[in-house]
Scaffold this motif. Structure first.
Motif, PDB file in Angstrom:
ATOM      1  N   ASN A   1      32.335 -10.092 131.834  1.00  0.00           N
ATOM      2  CA  ASN A   1      33.122  -8.469 130.670  1.00  0.00           C
ATOM      3  C   ASN A   1      31.433  -7.938 130.235  1.00  0.00           C
ATOM      4  OD1 ASN A   1      35.943  -6.086 131.055  1.00  0.00           O
ATOM      5  ND2 ASN A   1      34.308  -6.418 129.909  1.00  0.00           N
ATOM      6  N   ALA A   2      31.424  -7.332 129.795  1.00  0.00           N
ATOM      7  CA  ALA A   2      30.365  -6.971 128.510  1.00  0.00           C
ATOM      8  C   ALA A   2      31.026  -5.708 128.121  1.00  0.00           C
ATOM      9  CB  ALA A   2      28.856  -6.352 129.140  1.00  0.00           C
TER      10      ALA A   2
ATOM     11  N   TYR B   1      22.224  -3.584 124.003  1.00  0.00           N
ATOM     12  CA  TYR B   1      22.373  -4.705 125.607  1.00  0.00           C
ATOM     13  C   TYR B   1      20.512  -3.795 125.564  1.00  0.00           C
ATOM     14  CZ  TYR B   1      26.944  -6.044 126.302  1.00  0.00           C
ATOM     15  OH  TYR B   1      28.034  -7.042 126.300  1.00  0.00           O
TER      16      TYR B   1
ATOM     17  N   MET C   1      28.642  -8.796 136.821  1.00  0.00           N
ATOM     18  CA  MET C   1      28.615  -7.994 134.937  1.00  0.00           C
ATOM     19  C   MET C   1      28.485  -6.705 135.057  1.00  0.00           C
ATOM     20  SD  MET C   1      26.831  -9.681 131.986  1.00  0.00           S
ATOM     21  CE  MET C   1      25.005  -8.930 132.526  1.00  0.00           C
TER      22      MET C   1
ATOM     23  N   ALA D   1      28.038 -11.980 126.950  1.00  0.00           N
ATOM     24  CA  ALA D   1      29.360 -11.090 127.642  1.00  0.00           C
ATOM     25  C   ALA D   1      30.803 -12.225 127.754  1.00  0.00           C
ATOM     26  CB  ALA D   1      29.032 -10.992 129.251  1.00  0.00           C
TER      27      ALA D   1
ATOM     28  N   LYS E   1      31.749  -3.845 133.857  1.00  0.00           N
ATOM     29  CA  LYS E   1      32.842  -3.666 132.365  1.00  0.00           C
ATOM     30  C   LYS E   1      34.158  -3.051 132.995  1.00  0.00           C
ATOM     31  CE  LYS E   1      32.735   0.826 131.358  1.00  0.00           C
ATOM     32  NZ  LYS E   1      34.052   1.702 132.102  1.00  0.00           N
TER      33      LYS E   1
END
Ligand code: SF4
Length: 514
Positions: free
Chosen positions: A442-443, A451, A420, A482, A422
């Protein structure tokens, strides 16, 4: 100037924790443009929630508090050495207090100084002026967006746009291309500063200088005003959207400046800044060092609280997504059921790992059993509480593509089921996800407070010798949300958006400014 230390400390803390009013207004406008229920709307709701939380907690908006750059104008006769020393002290204290992440790394040894000081850091640039007060401006620009800066040497050939010549139309093409190449990796929607002319270094300086302009100012040069307006209107037709998830807003601001050049060179330099556009400024009394005025704080304020009702509405009109709960360890069968576009909510333990950890894992054993586990690309801001226990102060995702050379091999070697971060990853990782049974999550980039709030406890840490951001933190999380953007069936949302935005980019091939 006995109050200068206090003033500089305040400026640093405010810049790291509170977005200026002009930036907030731009983000609110973007949010109002998105359609309910889309991934872009969900991302913007998370972003505005994060801004609110950073305000309330007086904590960093994003965990990457960037490279501090100060631009200072002083009346003649002011002691610049004293100002620089005071700034250094304030930077070190703000780092100790968890308002800045320790971000200063020795480029040769890799050692983190721990206090944000080092050779050439922080960057402090002085200029003299005729006014009788000191003007100090600070920008905290993170690595994800800094890595998407780009410089063009005209004439050149541009993907999708063809030849960019040494004229206004060539410049137009370079700027559109700069937005396209950034995709979501610089945590779009972004702001760009453009410098036309100069040499390679003064061109970039001019581009960064543009980021100190107000988002809603008007360029006094008519040609550049028209260019800025054109870019704002058309870059948003590329459909890259927030986080590169697709959507109506890709760009939140565009500012262009020009300077002379030598006949042989024609550079167009573009500085890309993420939505977490942390820049503030103050006017300082040169006798006392006190703040006499805050900059970028004029005009209407935005209360994101008022938008809470709309966010609830967005959550209930969840048309674009399936929402799935994941609890590690995860089986291959569970992973293979996930598809691009699914939203996951993670409960249980996740392990952070970024550049140093990935390099280390290539030829060492893992300090914990990673079979079925989730690796989070994140360099958090951590502080010890009064009992000596670690507390998470900010914990958003970092740019994943840096781990591309290692990621697939590491997943297979240790049985990791999900990574995880971006911005997405490349072909090598996509292939590994398919063969091994893994997903990329994808966070929301920059949502460091949002978060941090999902982290219930710090269960342990390994390899702390790599420094706080690079260590492997064991984090117990709840409802950590996410989006699946690369799945085990060979699908990648990042590839799809890149392809469709390239098609749209090619519609801007014909000359507009002659
Ligand atoms: S919002 Fe994204 S690009 Fe900006 S500093 Fe944070 S992680 Fe980096």
């Amino acid at each position: 100037m006995e109050k200068l230390y206090e003033s500089m400390y305040q400026l640093i803390v405010e810049t790291s924790t509170k977005l200026p009013k002009d930036v907030r207004r731009a983000i609110l406008k973007a949010k109002q443009r998105e359609n309910a229920g889309t991934r872009a709307a969900m991302s913007l709701a998370t972003i505005t929630e994060n801004i609110k939380m950073a305000d309330e907690n007086v904590s960093p908006i994003c965990q990457d508090t960037g490279l501090p750059t100060f631009k200072i104008k002083v009346p003649v006769g002011i002691n610049q050495i004293q100002i620089k020393e005071t700034i250094k002290k304030a930077i070190a204290q703000a780092t100790k207090d968890g308002k800045l992440r320790p971000n200063s790394v020795d480029s040769l040894t890799g050692e983190n100084s721990g206090d944000n000081l080092g050779e050439g850091l922080p960057v402090v640039k002085f200029e003299q002026w005729e006014k009788d007060y000191i003007d100090v401006r600070l920008i905290l620009k993170g690595g994800g967006c800094e890595n998407k800066n780009i410089q063009y040497s005209l004439p050149c050939e541009l993907e999708g746009l063809g030849r960019a010549g040494r004229d206004l139309d060539g410049i137009r093409k370079c700027i559109l291309h700069a937005v396209y190449q950034a995709q979501g990796q610089g945590c779009s929607a972004g702001f760009i500063g453009v410098g036309i002319g100069g040499d390679r270094s003064s061109g970039y300086d001019l581009a960064k200088e543009q980021l100190f302009r107000e988002v809603d100012d008007v360029n006094p040069n008519e040609e550049l005003r028209l260019l800025e307006e054109y870019i704002m209107e058309n870059a948003n037709k590329l459909g890259i959207g927030t986080m590169g998830f697709g959507g109506e807003t890709t760009l939140l601001g565009c500012k262009v400046g020009a300077m002379h050049r030598i006949p042989a060179s024609f550079f167009v330099s573009v500085a890309y800044n993420c939505w977490a556009f942390r820049r503030l400024g103050v006017h300082i009394d040169p006798n006392t060092g006190e703040i006499i005025k805050w900059l970028y704080q004029d005009g209407e304020d935005v209360d994101f609280q008022e938008n809470a009702a709309q966010e609830e509405h967005l959550a209930s009109t969840d048309s674009e997504r399936r929402v799935i709960t994941l609890q590690a360890p995860i089986t291959e069968e569970q992973i293979r059921q996930l598809k691009v576009g699914d939203v996951v909510r993670i409960n249980g333990i996740i392990y952070t790992g970024r550049d140093a950890i990935h390099k280390y894992l290539m030829d060492h054993d893992a300090p914990v059993d990673l079979n079925g586990q989730i690796i989070y690309h994140c360099g958090p801001v951590m502080l010890k509480d009064e009992n000596g226990n670690w507390e998470v102060k900010a914990a958003g995702p970092t740019t994943s593509i840096r781990e591309e050379p290692y990621q697939g091999d590491i997943m297979k070697k240790f049985g990791i089921r999900a990574v995880m971060g971006k911005g997405g990853m490349g072909q090598k990782t996509l292939q590994a996800l398919k063969e091994h049974g893994g997903v990329y999550l994808n966070a929301i980039g920059g949502a460091a407070q949002y978060y941090a709030d999902c982290i219930e406890a710090v269960e342990g840490v390994d390899l702390l010798e790599f420094g706080i951001p690079e260590a492997m933190w064991h984090l117990r999380v709840k409802d950590f949300t996410a989006v699946v953007t690369m799945d085990s069936h060979g699908n990648s949302l990042h590839e799809d958006i890149e392809k469709s935005s390239l098609e749209k980019l090619s519609q801007f091939k014909e000359p507009v400014f002659s």
